[in-house]
Motif scaffolding. Structure first.
Motif, PDB file in Angstrom:
ATOM      1  N   ALA A  24      -5.669  -1.866  -8.240  1.00 38.26           N
ATOM      2  CA  ALA A  24      -4.099  -1.736  -8.614  1.00 38.26           C
ATOM      3  C   ALA A  24      -4.074  -1.798 -10.132  1.00 38.26           C
ATOM      4  O   ALA A  24      -3.130  -1.138 -10.714  1.00 38.26           O
ATOM      5  N   ASP A  25      -4.728  -2.727 -10.548  1.00 38.85           N
ATOM      6  CA  ASP A  25      -4.758  -2.829 -12.182  1.00 38.85           C
ATOM      7  C   ASP A  25      -5.062  -1.787 -12.765  1.00 38.85           C
ATOM      8  O   ASP A  25      -4.814  -1.248 -14.050  1.00 38.85           O
ATOM      9  N   ALA A  26      -6.056  -1.001 -12.415  1.00 35.13           N
ATOM     10  CA  ALA A  26      -6.567   0.180 -12.870  1.00 35.13           C
ATOM     11  C   ALA A  26      -5.504   1.356 -12.686  1.00 35.13           C
ATOM     12  O   ALA A  26      -5.841   2.797 -13.047  1.00 35.13           O
ATOM     13  N   GLY A  27      -4.646   1.102 -11.789  1.00 30.34           N
ATOM     14  CA  GLY A  27      -3.804   2.411 -11.550  1.00 30.34           C
ATOM     15  C   GLY A  27      -4.029   3.267 -10.397  1.00 30.34           C
ATOM     16  O   GLY A  27      -3.331   4.351 -10.137  1.00 30.34           O
ATOM     17  N   ARG A  28      -5.109   2.913  -9.659  1.00 31.87           N
ATOM     18  CA  ARG A  28      -5.761   3.849  -8.604  1.00 31.87           C
ATOM     19  C   ARG A  28      -4.803   3.740  -7.346  1.00 31.87           C
ATOM     20  O   ARG A  28      -4.607   4.461  -6.695  1.00 31.87           O
ATOM     21  N   MET A  29      -4.419   2.404  -7.173  1.00 33.60           N
ATOM     22  CA  MET A  29      -3.297   1.999  -6.098  1.00 33.60           C
ATOM     23  C   MET A  29      -1.838   1.743  -6.888  1.00 33.60           C
ATOM     24  O   MET A  29      -1.846   0.979  -7.743  1.00 33.60           O
ATOM     25  N   VAL A  30      -0.933   2.568  -6.275  1.00 34.29           N
ATOM     26  CA  VAL A  30       0.350   2.273  -6.752  1.00 34.29           C
ATOM     27  C   VAL A  30       1.110   1.044  -5.970  1.00 34.29           C
ATOM     28  O   VAL A  30       1.132   0.900  -4.803  1.00 34.29           O
ATOM     29  N   THR A  31       1.463  -0.008  -6.754  1.00 38.88           N
ATOM     30  CA  THR A  31       1.968  -1.366  -6.299  1.00 38.88           C
ATOM     31  C   THR A  31       3.516  -1.585  -7.124  1.00 38.88           C
ATOM     32  O   THR A  31       3.829  -0.869  -8.276  1.00 38.88           O
ATOM     33  N   ASP A  34       7.583  -7.026  -4.766  1.00 38.83           N
ATOM     34  CA  ASP A  34       8.925  -7.275  -3.678  1.00 38.83           C
ATOM     35  C   ASP A  34       9.816  -8.544  -4.187  1.00 38.83           C
ATOM     36  O   ASP A  34       9.600  -8.921  -5.523  1.00 38.83           O
ATOM     37  N   GLU A  35      10.663  -8.823  -3.543  1.00 39.49           N
ATOM     38  CA  GLU A  35      11.846  -9.653  -3.880  1.00 39.49           C
ATOM     39  C   GLU A  35      11.300 -11.205  -4.024  1.00 39.49           C
ATOM     40  O   GLU A  35      11.891 -11.895  -4.938  1.00 39.49           O
ATOM     41  N   GLY A  36       9.956 -11.487  -3.396  1.00 36.42           N
ATOM     42  CA  GLY A  36       9.332 -12.625  -3.826  1.00 36.42           C
ATOM     43  C   GLY A  36       8.537 -12.550  -4.923  1.00 36.42           C
ATOM     44  O   GLY A  36       7.811 -13.626  -5.144  1.00 36.42           O
ATOM     45  N   GLY A  37       8.334 -11.563  -5.677  1.00 37.33           N
ATOM     46  CA  GLY A  37       7.285 -11.423  -6.840  1.00 37.33           C
ATOM     47  C   GLY A  37       5.935 -10.959  -6.499  1.00 37.33           C
ATOM     48  O   GLY A  37       4.973 -11.023  -7.482  1.00 37.33           O
ATOM     49  N   ARG A  38       5.540 -10.934  -5.163  1.00 39.28           N
ATOM     50  CA  ARG A  38       4.215 -10.366  -4.922  1.00 39.28           C
ATOM     51  C   ARG A  38       4.036  -9.070  -5.047  1.00 39.28           C
ATOM     52  O   ARG A  38       5.153  -8.238  -4.982  1.00 39.28           O
ATOM     53  N   ARG A  39       2.881  -8.370  -5.364  1.00 36.95           N
ATOM     54  CA  ARG A  39       2.769  -7.177  -5.493  1.00 36.95           C
ATOM     55  C   ARG A  39       2.360  -6.860  -4.283  1.00 36.95           C
ATOM     56  O   ARG A  39       1.674  -7.050  -3.355  1.00 36.95           O
ATOM     57  N   VAL A  40       3.002  -5.608  -3.808  1.00 35.12           N
ATOM     58  CA  VAL A  40       2.751  -5.026  -2.572  1.00 35.12           C
ATOM     59  C   VAL A  40       2.590  -3.362  -2.720  1.00 35.12           C
ATOM     60  O   VAL A  40       2.789  -2.903  -3.706  1.00 35.12           O
ATOM     61  N   ILE A  41       2.074  -2.792  -1.717  1.00 35.24           N
ATOM     62  CA  ILE A  41       1.895  -1.373  -1.677  1.00 35.24           C
ATOM     63  C   ILE A  41       2.747  -0.957  -0.311  1.00 35.24           C
ATOM     64  O   ILE A  41       2.620  -1.444   0.727  1.00 35.24           O
ATOM     65  N   ASP A  42       3.275   0.279  -0.754  1.00 42.19           N
ATOM     66  CA  ASP A  42       4.010   0.870   0.317  1.00 42.19           C
ATOM     67  C   ASP A  42       3.169   1.538   1.237  1.00 42.19           C
ATOM     68  O   ASP A  42       2.207   2.022   0.851  1.00 42.19           O
ATOM     69  N   ALA A  47      -1.589   4.605   2.947  1.00 39.65           N
ATOM     70  CA  ALA A  47      -2.234   5.734   3.759  1.00 39.65           C
ATOM     71  C   ALA A  47      -3.010   6.837   2.865  1.00 39.65           C
ATOM     72  O   ALA A  47      -4.258   7.211   3.126  1.00 39.65           O
ATOM     73  N   ALA A  48      -2.036   7.412   1.995  1.00 35.77           N
ATOM     74  CA  ALA A  48      -2.706   8.217   0.895  1.00 35.77           C
ATOM     75  C   ALA A  48      -3.932   7.779   0.175  1.00 35.77           C
ATOM     76  O   ALA A  48      -4.983   8.561   0.284  1.00 35.77           O
ATOM     77  N   PHE A  49      -3.817   6.744  -0.047  1.00 33.55           N
ATOM     78  CA  PHE A  49      -4.951   6.040  -0.945  1.00 33.55           C
ATOM     79  C   PHE A  49      -6.470   5.870  -0.029  1.00 33.55           C
ATOM     80  O   PHE A  49      -7.443   6.085  -0.474  1.00 33.55           O
ATOM     81  N   SER A  50      -5.981   5.309   1.252  1.00 39.81           N
ATOM     82  CA  SER A  50      -7.051   5.350   2.181  1.00 39.81           C
ATOM     83  C   SER A  50      -7.771   6.555   2.620  1.00 39.81           C
ATOM     84  O   SER A  50      -9.093   6.765   2.674  1.00 39.81           O
ATOM     85  N   VAL A  51      -7.101   7.508   2.710  1.00 40.52           N
ATOM     86  CA  VAL A  51      -7.755   9.110   2.833  1.00 40.52           C
ATOM     87  C   VAL A  51      -8.581   9.142   1.624  1.00 40.52           C
ATOM     88  O   VAL A  51      -9.673  10.025   1.772  1.00 40.52           O
ATOM     89  N   GLU A  52      -7.823   9.387   0.582  1.00 42.12           N
ATOM     90  CA  GLU A  52      -8.632   9.660  -0.761  1.00 42.12           C
ATOM     91  C   GLU A  52      -9.924   8.874  -0.916  1.00 42.12           C
ATOM     92  O   GLU A  52     -10.915   9.444  -1.210  1.00 42.12           O
ATOM     93  N   LEU A  53      -9.896   7.624  -0.565  1.00 43.57           N
ATOM     94  CA  LEU A  53     -10.971   6.952  -0.687  1.00 43.57           C
ATOM     95  C   LEU A  53     -12.142   7.326   0.258  1.00 43.57           C
ATOM     96  O   LEU A  53     -13.229   7.191  -0.138  1.00 43.57           O
ATOM     97  N   ALA A  54     -11.563   7.648   1.543  1.00 35.99           N
ATOM     98  CA  ALA A  54     -12.703   7.988   2.482  1.00 35.99           C
ATOM     99  C   ALA A  54     -13.516   9.355   2.052  1.00 35.99           C
ATOM    100  O   ALA A  54     -14.522   9.601   2.468  1.00 35.99           O
ATOM    101  N   ARG A  55     -12.611  10.117   1.314  1.00 36.24           N
ATOM    102  CA  ARG A  55     -13.163  11.385   0.856  1.00 36.24           C
ATOM    103  C   ARG A  55     -13.856  11.436  -0.515  1.00 36.24           C
ATOM    104  O   ARG A  55     -14.415  12.477  -0.853  1.00 36.24           O
ATOM    105  N   SER A  56     -13.903  10.275  -1.081  1.00 32.87           N
ATOM    106  CA  SER A  56     -14.468   9.975  -2.382  1.00 32.87           C
ATOM    107  C   SER A  56     -16.056  10.133  -2.127  1.00 32.87           C
ATOM    108  O   SER A  56     -16.481  10.024  -0.964  1.00 32.87           O
TER     109      SER A  56
END
Length: 130
Positions: A24-31, A34-42, A47-56
């Motif tokens: 996430a810090d490197a920008g590979r996962m978009v985060t 949320d309203e509580g200030g936690r970093r979250v991923i839609d 799902a798109a990142f997990s497919v990309e990761l599996a194809r790496s």
């Protein structure tokens, strides 16, 4: 839309929360926060990142080992000799000391403050009653 915390995403991706944070810090996962200030991923982004990761093509650091006793920790001391080296790792309450080659220490980039995992595999384990 469903959102996932870094910890939840890490569990779904089969990596540590630290690895997910680094991605996430490197920008590979978009985060986003949320309203509580936690970093979250839609969910769709995850799902798109997990497919990309599996194809790496295996560029990620994946460890395959038969060793079951892993102690993740931090390097607290490195003593280098001409050929051999001694590395100390503090893993929670456990202090582990390993003797290895100087070349291995240099190749792994081990130095004080680096995160490392000590893996223990032994054919003999002695237990004493205190």
């Amino acid at each position: 839309m469903q959102s996932y915390t870094i910890g939840q995403a890490a569990r779904l991706l089969g990596v540590s929360p630290d690895t997910a944070r680094r991605w996430a810090d490197a920008g590979r996962m978009v985060t986003h926060r949320d309203e509580g200030g936690r970093r979250v991923i839609d969910g769709k982004d995850l799902a798109a990142f997990s497919v990309e990761l599996a194809r790496s093509d295996g560029e990620e650091d994946v460890s395959y080992t038969s060793v079951r006793n892993a102690f993740p920790g931090i390097v607290t001391a490195v003593k280098l000799g001409d050929v051999a080296a001694q590395v100390e790792i503090q893993a929670g309450p456990h202090r582990l000391v390993s003797l290895l080659t100087r070349e291995a220490v240099e190749e792994l980039g081990l130095e004080v403050g680096v995160e490392a995992t000590a893996r223990v595999k032994s054919t003999n384990v002695h237990v004493d009653r205190t």
